[in-house]
Design a protein around this motif. Structure first.
Motif, PDB file in Angstrom:
ATOM      1  N   GLY A   1       1.036  -1.145  -0.259  1.00 64.61           N
ATOM      2  CA  GLY A   1       0.030   0.284   0.128  1.00 64.61           C
ATOM      3  C   GLY A   1       0.340   1.286  -0.122  1.00 64.61           C
ATOM      4  O   GLY A   1       0.686   2.146  -0.239  1.00 64.61           O
ATOM      5  N   ASP A   2       1.940   0.944  -0.696  1.00 64.70           N
ATOM      6  CA  ASP A   2       2.894   2.205  -0.139  1.00 64.70           C
ATOM      7  C   ASP A   2       2.613   3.988  -1.375  1.00 64.70           C
ATOM      8  O   ASP A   2       2.795   2.873  -2.560  1.00 64.70           O
ATOM      9  N   LYS A   3       3.888   4.985  -1.499  1.00 61.33           N
ATOM     10  CA  LYS A   3       3.391   5.500  -2.185  1.00 61.33           C
ATOM     11  C   LYS A   3       3.685   5.198  -3.718  1.00 61.33           C
ATOM     12  O   LYS A   3       2.991   5.099  -5.254  1.00 61.33           O
ATOM     13  N   ARG A   4       4.782   4.591  -4.227  1.00 65.15           N
ATOM     14  CA  ARG A   4       5.253   3.191  -5.197  1.00 65.15           C
ATOM     15  C   ARG A   4       3.883   2.860  -5.855  1.00 65.15           C
ATOM     16  O   ARG A   4       3.544   2.862  -6.763  1.00 65.15           O
ATOM     17  N   GLU A   5       3.571   1.876  -4.463  1.00 65.73           N
ATOM     18  CA  GLU A   5       2.497   1.274  -5.206  1.00 65.73           C
ATOM     19  C   GLU A   5       0.957   1.838  -5.604  1.00 65.73           C
ATOM     20  O   GLU A   5       0.181   1.421  -7.266  1.00 65.73           O
TER      21      GLU A   5
ATOM     22  N   ILE B   1      -9.027  -6.847 -12.473  1.00 70.00           N
ATOM     23  CA  ILE B   1      -9.135  -7.009 -11.141  1.00 70.00           C
ATOM     24  C   ILE B   1      -7.924  -7.319 -10.425  1.00 70.00           C
ATOM     25  O   ILE B   1      -6.995  -6.631 -10.856  1.00 70.00           O
ATOM     26  N   ILE B   2      -8.271  -6.176  -8.981  1.00 74.08           N
ATOM     27  CA  ILE B   2      -7.373  -5.863  -8.096  1.00 74.08           C
ATOM     28  C   ILE B   2      -7.379  -6.860  -7.389  1.00 74.08           C
ATOM     29  O   ILE B   2      -8.328  -7.232  -6.565  1.00 74.08           O
ATOM     30  N   HIS B   3      -6.063  -6.869  -6.614  1.00 69.63           N
ATOM     31  CA  HIS B   3      -5.187  -8.063  -6.116  1.00 69.63           C
ATOM     32  C   HIS B   3      -6.058  -7.189  -4.121  1.00 69.63           C
ATOM     33  O   HIS B   3      -5.995  -5.899  -4.088  1.00 69.63           O
TER      34      HIS B   3
ATOM     35  N   LYS C   1      -8.204   2.080   0.463  1.00 66.39           N
ATOM     36  CA  LYS C   1      -7.070   3.077  -0.304  1.00 66.39           C
ATOM     37  C   LYS C   1      -7.122   2.397  -1.472  1.00 66.39           C
ATOM     38  O   LYS C   1      -7.365   3.244  -2.336  1.00 66.39           O
ATOM     39  N   ALA C   2      -7.115   1.108  -2.344  1.00 66.92           N
ATOM     40  CA  ALA C   2      -7.313   0.812  -3.976  1.00 66.92           C
ATOM     41  C   ALA C   2      -8.454   1.132  -4.532  1.00 66.92           C
ATOM     42  O   ALA C   2      -8.527   1.643  -5.226  1.00 66.92           O
ATOM     43  N   LEU C   3      -8.954   1.292  -3.557  1.00 67.24           N
ATOM     44  CA  LEU C   3     -10.698   1.981  -3.955  1.00 67.24           C
ATOM     45  C   LEU C   3     -11.371   3.388  -4.159  1.00 67.24           C
ATOM     46  O   LEU C   3     -11.886   4.399  -4.804  1.00 67.24           O
ATOM     47  N   GLU C   4      -9.889   4.034  -2.942  1.00 69.99           N
ATOM     48  CA  GLU C   4     -10.422   5.836  -2.823  1.00 69.99           C
ATOM     49  C   GLU C   4      -9.333   5.811  -4.367  1.00 69.99           C
ATOM     50  O   GLU C   4      -9.808   6.928  -4.725  1.00 69.99           O
ATOM     51  N   ILE C   5      -8.929   5.214  -4.903  1.00 72.13           N
ATOM     52  CA  ILE C   5      -8.513   5.269  -6.417  1.00 72.13           C
ATOM     53  C   ILE C   5      -8.374   5.208  -7.185  1.00 72.13           C
ATOM     54  O   ILE C   5      -9.125   5.833  -8.027  1.00 72.13           O
ATOM     55  N   ALA C   6      -9.052   3.837  -7.071  1.00 72.92           N
ATOM     56  CA  ALA C   6     -10.411   4.215  -7.802  1.00 72.92           C
ATOM     57  C   ALA C   6     -11.586   5.378  -8.183  1.00 72.92           C
ATOM     58  O   ALA C   6     -11.639   5.114  -9.464  1.00 72.92           O
ATOM     59  N   ALA C   7     -12.059   5.444  -7.199  1.00 71.55           N
ATOM     60  CA  ALA C   7     -12.991   6.421  -7.530  1.00 71.55           C
ATOM     61  C   ALA C   7     -12.575   7.628  -7.873  1.00 71.55           C
ATOM     62  O   ALA C   7     -12.974   8.483  -8.366  1.00 71.55           O
ATOM     63  N   ALA C   8     -11.332   8.360  -7.561  1.00 76.89           N
ATOM     64  CA  ALA C   8     -10.483   8.997  -7.708  1.00 76.89           C
ATOM     65  C   ALA C   8     -10.633   9.008  -9.316  1.00 76.89           C
ATOM     66  O   ALA C   8     -10.495  10.198 -10.256  1.00 76.89           O
ATOM     67  N   ILE C   9     -10.141   8.004  -9.843  1.00 72.87           N
ATOM     68  CA  ILE C   9      -9.711   8.183 -11.121  1.00 72.87           C
ATOM     69  C   ILE C   9     -10.970   7.963 -11.940  1.00 72.87           C
ATOM     70  O   ILE C   9     -11.706   8.668 -13.074  1.00 72.87           O
ATOM     71  N   GLY C  10     -12.556   7.980 -11.305  1.00 69.74           N
ATOM     72  CA  GLY C  10     -13.860   7.723 -12.010  1.00 69.74           C
ATOM     73  C   GLY C  10     -13.685   6.267 -13.064  1.00 69.74           C
ATOM     74  O   GLY C  10     -14.241   6.864 -13.619  1.00 69.74           O
ATOM     75  N   ILE C  11     -13.760   5.089 -12.592  1.00 66.71           N
ATOM     76  CA  ILE C  11     -13.345   3.789 -13.028  1.00 66.71           C
ATOM     77  C   ILE C  11     -14.907   3.369 -12.334  1.00 66.71           C
ATOM     78  O   ILE C  11     -15.451   3.309 -11.723  1.00 66.71           O
ATOM     79  N   PRO C  12     -16.074   3.295 -13.502  1.00 68.21           N
ATOM     80  CA  PRO C  12     -17.279   2.183 -13.351  1.00 68.21           C
ATOM     81  C   PRO C  12     -16.619   1.564 -12.567  1.00 68.21           C
ATOM     82  O   PRO C  12     -16.032   0.636 -12.720  1.00 68.21           O
TER      83      PRO C  12
END
Ligand SMILES: [Zn+2]
Length: 254
Positions: free
Chosen positions: A109-113, A132-134, A146-157
């Motif tokens: 979950g670090d910055k680079r990932e 497909i998200i691990h 965190k992964a879902l936050e990033i997906a939401a920010a990108i606006g992916i359906p």
């Protein structure tokens, strides 16, 4: 039931006889997700994608299976020159048999990932493909969030996002987001009895073995889970959805 789909395998390490056994047990379609553990160069990933799209495709066909491939950078195999892989992803998405991006996501979950995930999700959004998200074994709620936050920010359906290795600990996060739970059946995770007991949470999901050489795996975990659910009298329509139709519809497997 007929025509099972294993929606998440690491097909480059699936032995030929495992493919045969899967076919004998009723599996007809499998998705091969990318991972090259410890990859140090972009070329390693390119060769990995090519191997899945050639040798692995042929081995699947010889066993009466259809292999579909998801390309991408797994957090456990992201080389220093990863932007070169991201840049090449659109070219791979045009190849026959490539159905989306995976396995991508966060492990520590670090910055680079997070940056690598963000850049891949931008590609998925632009090209309209599913991902497909691990999810990792530790700090699962925090890192999935965190992964879902990033997906939401990108606006992916949300309905194009599979959050894999789902279990009771993160199912609420997945539901709130509107994502699809990936149902990896394994002894130390989501077992057939847990699945049966909480089918009301898992019916939107898709079964898989996540077969790899990183831990003990069972290439027959999907047919075994189906047999368990059928023997216990689970509703047939739900078994068909999680063992076949949900994956076929999302990824357009034909
Ligand atoms: Zn995996």
């Amino acid at each position: 039931m007929e025509g099972l789909v294993d929606s998440h395998t690491h097909v480059s390490v699936l032995p030929f006889d495992a493919l045969e056994n899967m076919a004998l047990a009723g599996v007809r379609k499998i998705i091969g997700c990318s991972i090259f553990f410890g990859a140090r160069h972009a070329e390693t990933l390119f060769d990995h994608f090519e191997q899945m799209l050639t040798l692995c495709q042929q081995s699947a066909i010889q066993n009466g299976l259809k292999l579909f491939v998801a390309v991408g950078l797994h957090p456990l195999g992201t080389p220093e020159d990863w932007p070169r892989v991201v840049e090449a992803l659109p070219t791979y998405l045009k190849r026959a048999g490539v159905i989306g991006l995976g396995e991508i996501g966060l492990h520590e979950g670090d910055k680079r990932e997070q940056e690598v995930l963000r850049e891949q999700l931008k590609i998925a959004k632009e090209y309209g493909v599913p991902v497909i998200i691990h999810t990792p074994p530790r700090q699962r709620e925090l890192i999935t969030g965190k992964a879902l936050e990033i997906a939401a920010a990108i606006g992916i359906p949300p309905h194009k996002v599979v959050i894999d290795h789902a279990n009771l600990d993160i199912i609420n996060l997945i539901e709130e987001f509107g994502a699809i739970p990936g149902l990896t059946i394994r002894q130390d995770g989501l077992t057939p009895p847990i699945l049966l007991e909480h089918l009301e949470h898992f019916w939107r999901g898709m079964l898989n073995s996540d077969y790899s050489n990183l831990k003990a795996c069972d290439p027959l975990s999907v047919p075994r889970a189906v047999r368990y659910l059928e023997n216990k009298g689970a509703p047939h329509e739900i078994v068909e959805r999680i063992a076949r139709y949900n994956a076929e519809e999302l990824f357009g497997l034909s």
